[in-house]
Design a protein around this motif. Structure first.
Motif, PDB file in Angstrom:
ATOM      1  N   SER A 198      43.421  44.321  30.928  1.00 52.82           N
ATOM      2  CA  SER A 198      43.073  42.337  31.438  1.00 52.82           C
ATOM      3  C   SER A 198      43.838  41.888  31.746  1.00 52.82           C
ATOM      4  O   SER A 198      45.010  42.051  31.407  1.00 52.82           O
ATOM      5  CB  SER A 198      41.989  42.438  30.183  1.00 52.82           C
ATOM      6  OG  SER A 198      42.771  42.609  29.317  1.00 52.82           O
ATOM      7  N   LEU A 199      43.525  40.643  31.954  1.00 52.56           N
ATOM      8  CA  LEU A 199      44.664  39.099  31.989  1.00 52.56           C
ATOM      9  C   LEU A 199      44.785  38.868  31.211  1.00 52.56           C
ATOM     10  O   LEU A 199      43.781  38.106  30.601  1.00 52.56           O
ATOM     11  CB  LEU A 199      44.639  38.807  33.372  1.00 52.56           C
ATOM     12  CG  LEU A 199      44.893  39.486  34.639  1.00 52.56           C
ATOM     13  CD1 LEU A 199      44.892  40.629  34.651  1.00 52.56           C
ATOM     14  CD2 LEU A 199      44.649  38.356  35.861  1.00 52.56           C
ATOM     15  N   ASN A 200      45.481  38.441  30.542  1.00 55.29           N
ATOM     16  CA  ASN A 200      45.560  36.757  29.234  1.00 55.29           C
ATOM     17  C   ASN A 200      46.448  36.031  29.806  1.00 55.29           C
ATOM     18  O   ASN A 200      47.146  35.552  30.528  1.00 55.29           O
ATOM     19  CB  ASN A 200      46.374  37.235  27.770  1.00 55.29           C
ATOM     20  CG  ASN A 200      45.947  38.735  27.868  1.00 55.29           C
ATOM     21  OD1 ASN A 200      44.356  38.699  27.449  1.00 55.29           O
ATOM     22  ND2 ASN A 200      46.542  39.470  27.283  1.00 55.29           N
ATOM     23  N   ILE A 201      45.565  34.770  30.159  1.00 61.18           N
ATOM     24  CA  ILE A 201      46.299  33.409  30.560  1.00 61.18           C
ATOM     25  C   ILE A 201      46.883  31.701  29.374  1.00 61.18           C
ATOM     26  O   ILE A 201      45.826  32.690  29.126  1.00 61.18           O
ATOM     27  CB  ILE A 201      44.821  32.759  31.708  1.00 61.18           C
ATOM     28  CG1 ILE A 201      43.824  33.689  32.285  1.00 61.18           C
ATOM     29  CG2 ILE A 201      45.569  31.471  32.513  1.00 61.18           C
ATOM     30  CD1 ILE A 201      45.251  34.646  33.590  1.00 61.18           C
ATOM     31  N   ASP A 202      48.317  31.749  29.847  1.00 55.45           N
ATOM     32  CA  ASP A 202      47.861  30.543  29.161  1.00 55.45           C
ATOM     33  C   ASP A 202      48.182  29.081  30.230  1.00 55.45           C
ATOM     34  O   ASP A 202      48.300  29.229  30.986  1.00 55.45           O
ATOM     35  CB  ASP A 202      49.225  31.161  28.480  1.00 55.45           C
ATOM     36  CG  ASP A 202      49.790  29.976  27.622  1.00 55.45           C
ATOM     37  OD1 ASP A 202      48.895  29.408  26.913  1.00 55.45           O
ATOM     38  OD2 ASP A 202      50.751  29.855  27.430  1.00 55.45           O
ATOM     39  N   LEU A 203      47.727  27.688  29.822  1.00 54.49           N
ATOM     40  CA  LEU A 203      47.645  26.966  30.490  1.00 54.49           C
ATOM     41  C   LEU A 203      47.828  25.853  29.803  1.00 54.49           C
ATOM     42  O   LEU A 203      47.489  25.513  28.513  1.00 54.49           O
ATOM     43  CB  LEU A 203      46.473  27.042  31.787  1.00 54.49           C
ATOM     44  CG  LEU A 203      44.701  27.307  31.168  1.00 54.49           C
ATOM     45  CD1 LEU A 203      44.477  26.026  30.869  1.00 54.49           C
ATOM     46  CD2 LEU A 203      44.113  27.668  31.803  1.00 54.49           C
ATOM     47  N   LYS A 204      48.201  24.814  29.900  1.00 51.88           N
ATOM     48  CA  LYS A 204      48.159  23.889  29.109  1.00 51.88           C
ATOM     49  C   LYS A 204      47.604  22.522  30.038  1.00 51.88           C
ATOM     50  O   LYS A 204      48.129  22.132  31.542  1.00 51.88           O
ATOM     51  CB  LYS A 204      49.680  23.194  29.088  1.00 51.88           C
ATOM     52  CG  LYS A 204      49.434  21.612  28.054  1.00 51.88           C
ATOM     53  CD  LYS A 204      50.870  21.483  27.724  1.00 51.88           C
ATOM     54  CE  LYS A 204      51.662  22.298  26.027  1.00 51.88           C
ATOM     55  NZ  LYS A 204      53.014  21.943  25.988  1.00 51.88           N
ATOM     56  N   ILE A 205      46.911  21.111  30.162  1.00 55.67           N
ATOM     57  CA  ILE A 205      46.108  20.576  30.381  1.00 55.67           C
ATOM     58  C   ILE A 205      46.920  19.158  30.153  1.00 55.67           C
ATOM     59  O   ILE A 205      45.851  18.525  28.618  1.00 55.67           O
ATOM     60  CB  ILE A 205      44.848  20.026  30.942  1.00 55.67           C
ATOM     61  CG1 ILE A 205      44.053  21.475  31.853  1.00 55.67           C
ATOM     62  CG2 ILE A 205      44.181  18.984  31.819  1.00 55.67           C
ATOM     63  CD1 ILE A 205      43.155  22.020  32.163  1.00 55.67           C
ATOM     64  N   GLN A 206      47.248  18.175  30.367  1.00 54.62           N
ATOM     65  CA  GLN A 206      47.944  16.589  29.089  1.00 54.62           C
ATOM     66  C   GLN A 206      46.454  15.732  29.730  1.00 54.62           C
ATOM     67  O   GLN A 206      46.125  15.209  31.032  1.00 54.62           O
ATOM     68  CB  GLN A 206      48.869  16.111  29.703  1.00 54.62           C
ATOM     69  CG  GLN A 206      50.008  17.138  29.701  1.00 54.62           C
ATOM     70  CD  GLN A 206      50.464  17.044  28.821  1.00 54.62           C
ATOM     71  OE1 GLN A 206      49.640  16.373  27.357  1.00 54.62           O
ATOM     72  NE2 GLN A 206      52.188  17.694  28.452  1.00 54.62           N
ATOM     73  N   GLN A 207      46.337  14.984  28.863  1.00 52.10           N
ATOM     74  CA  GLN A 207      45.148  13.479  28.820  1.00 52.10           C
ATOM     75  C   GLN A 207      43.895  14.406  29.045  1.00 52.10           C
ATOM     76  O   GLN A 207      42.857  13.130  30.116  1.00 52.10           O
ATOM     77  CB  GLN A 207      46.061  13.175  29.592  1.00 52.10           C
ATOM     78  CG  GLN A 207      47.004  11.702  29.045  1.00 52.10           C
ATOM     79  CD  GLN A 207      46.893  11.281  28.249  1.00 52.10           C
ATOM     80  OE1 GLN A 207      45.751  11.090  27.494  1.00 52.10           O
ATOM     81  NE2 GLN A 207      47.734  11.253  27.194  1.00 52.10           N
ATOM     82  N   LEU A 208      43.393  16.022  28.872  1.00 51.23           N
ATOM     83  CA  LEU A 208      41.951  15.617  29.036  1.00 51.23           C
ATOM     84  C   LEU A 208      41.349  16.526  27.857  1.00 51.23           C
ATOM     85  O   LEU A 208      42.572  17.613  27.468  1.00 51.23           O
ATOM     86  CB  LEU A 208      42.481  16.415  30.357  1.00 51.23           C
ATOM     87  CG  LEU A 208      40.490  17.203  30.605  1.00 51.23           C
ATOM     88  CD1 LEU A 208      40.053  16.833  31.091  1.00 51.23           C
ATOM     89  CD2 LEU A 208      40.883  18.392  31.312  1.00 51.23           C
ATOM     90  N   ALA A 209      40.855  16.168  27.433  1.00 48.98           N
ATOM     91  CA  ALA A 209      39.623  17.258  26.268  1.00 48.98           C
ATOM     92  C   ALA A 209      38.797  17.690  26.901  1.00 48.98           C
ATOM     93  O   ALA A 209      37.665  17.281  27.812  1.00 48.98           O
ATOM     94  CB  ALA A 209      39.520  15.969  24.950  1.00 48.98           C
TER      95      ALA A 209
END
Length: 418
Positions: A372-383
């Motif tokens: 399986s693939l594990n994804i990491d990410l970040k989005i600024q100024q968004l809930a």
């Protein structure tokens, strides 16, 4: 209640131990280290382990294990919350929570633990109270203590300890009065091979940095508070007001603190910010296989997805990989069979792709399961849940404070099955 506390690094070495009742032998940690060896990731170690004579309750935070030893039955979440308070206190006092910092400030850490727990029961866990009893270290204070022979321990009982508002000290004064809030949401999700959501939930934290003079009474309201499930508050929040009006009314602690945590469990409310097109296949002959992964933005409300990273635990029979990335770079550890593709920012016009061949060991059978693939990410100024702060009102003081809100969305346990 809590008999002992052990701090353990990722290698399994115990670098701090503290006993409040009787001394518990270090050998009790062998049960925990056994479970740690079996776990694929440090976060997968069971938080509660039953041994013949003890219960071991632990958390993994800042690349350290905080392990408590219990001899009687207690609510596990009670102990887990205390362990988080210990980690937060180390972070608050010394700027970071790491093995090096703890070793460098061992005496003060022991002093803090002595005040935080009395005979195994939590006593003073609020930052303001502790800072009045044990002053945080500074270079000037260290020099003065060395020259005069004094210590960082305060002479008087903290004012908050005797008040009905133990989380806030009296007589706070600031030149600049400010209140900032961080809404941080983590997405836990499992997507199947076709990209359909199998499971999704959001875990949110509203952190605060409040530096206001006097005794301000704040009211924080949201545009859509009905989204939130399973809400947990800092003791300063008036719960009845939340129940009746869905408004946070509180006299804040001084400095940094976690105002509330929450869940959004309804899957129709959880927007998945990225999609992953993937194909990992192995040849029937067992000689090798192919890997092809493409990541693209999905429901991001016009915000940029950054810090994207794809991690794959490849089968043990993989000998080597020969891949090409159109964006970012990849690393492959042949010892742990861990493939990490660091993408960075997602560009909707040019989607990043990683493809190439996988070589199996000679004579090795075809792997039974695809990784399986594990994804990491970040989005600024968004809930990602859509939660928004409506307004912050202050009562009890006449000045006008600076106010601000920041939103961040991150990936928690975000898994794509292949």
């Amino acid at each position: 209640m809590i008999h002992s506390l052990f701090l353990i690094n990722p290698s399994g070495d115990i670098f701090l131990e503290k006993h409040w009742k009787s001394v518990v032998s270090r050998s009790v940690c062998d049960y925990f280290l056994e479970a740690k060896e079996k776990a694929l990731e440090p976060e997968d170690v069971p938080p509660v382990i039953h041994t013949p004579r003890h219960y071991l309750i632990s958390i993994y935070r800042d690349k350290l294990f905080f392990l408590s030893v219990i001899q009687t039955e207690v609510p596990p979440l009670f102990v887990i919350e205390f362990l988080h308070r210990v980690a937060e206190m180390i972070q608050d006092y010394f700027g970071e929570c790491s093995e090096t910092v703890v070793k460098d400030n061992m005496v003060m850490v022991y002093e803090l633990l002595e005040e935080m727990l009395d005979n195994g029961f939590p006593l003073a866990t609020e930052s303001n109270v502790l800072k009045e009893m044990i002053r945080p270290p500074t270079i000037l204070r260290s020099v003065v203590n060395t020259l005069t022979g004094t210590s960082n321990i305060g002479d008087t009982l903290p004012t908050g300890q005797l008040s009905t508002i133990p989380w806030r000290r009296a007589g706070v004064k600031y030149t600049n009065n400010e209140a900032y809030f961080d809404v941080v949401e983590e997405i836990d999700a499992i997507l199947d091979q076709s990209g359909t959501t199998v499971f999704a939930e959001i875990q949110g934290v509203v952190g605060a940095c409040v530096k206001l003079s006097g005794m301000p009474d704040l009211t924080l309201s949201f545009m859509n508070p009905r989204l939130l499930d399973d809400v947990s508050f800092h003791p300063c929040v008036r719960y009845k007001r939340w129940e009746s009006e869905r408004v946070l009314s509180f006299i804040p602690p001084d400095g940094n603190f976690t105002l509330m945590t929450y869940h959004v469990n309804a899957q129709n409310l959880v927007a998945i910010p990225v999609y992953v097109k993937q194909s990992i296949s192995f040849f029937e002959s067992g000689s090798g296989g192919r890997l092809d992964v493409t990541v693209g933005p999905k429901q991001t409300m016009g915000k940029t997805v950054e810090g994207v990273m794809v991690t794959v635990h490849l089968p043990k029979t993989i000998l080597s990989v020969n891949l090409t990335a159109t964006q970012g770079s990849y690393t492959y550890d042949n010892g742990t069979k861990l493939l990490v593709w660091d993408i960075g920012k997602l560009n909707p016009q040019k989607l990043p792709n990683l493809r190439g061949s996988l070589s199996l060991q000679a004579g090795a059978p075809k792997p039974e399961e695809n990784p399986s693939l594990n994804i990491d990410l970040k989005i600024q100024q968004l809930a990602i849940s859509g939660l928004k702060v409506n307004r912050l009102d202050m009562f009890g003081e006449k000045y006008k404070p600076f106010k601000g809100v920041k939103y961040i969305t991150k990936a928690g346990k975000f898994q794509v099955r292949t």
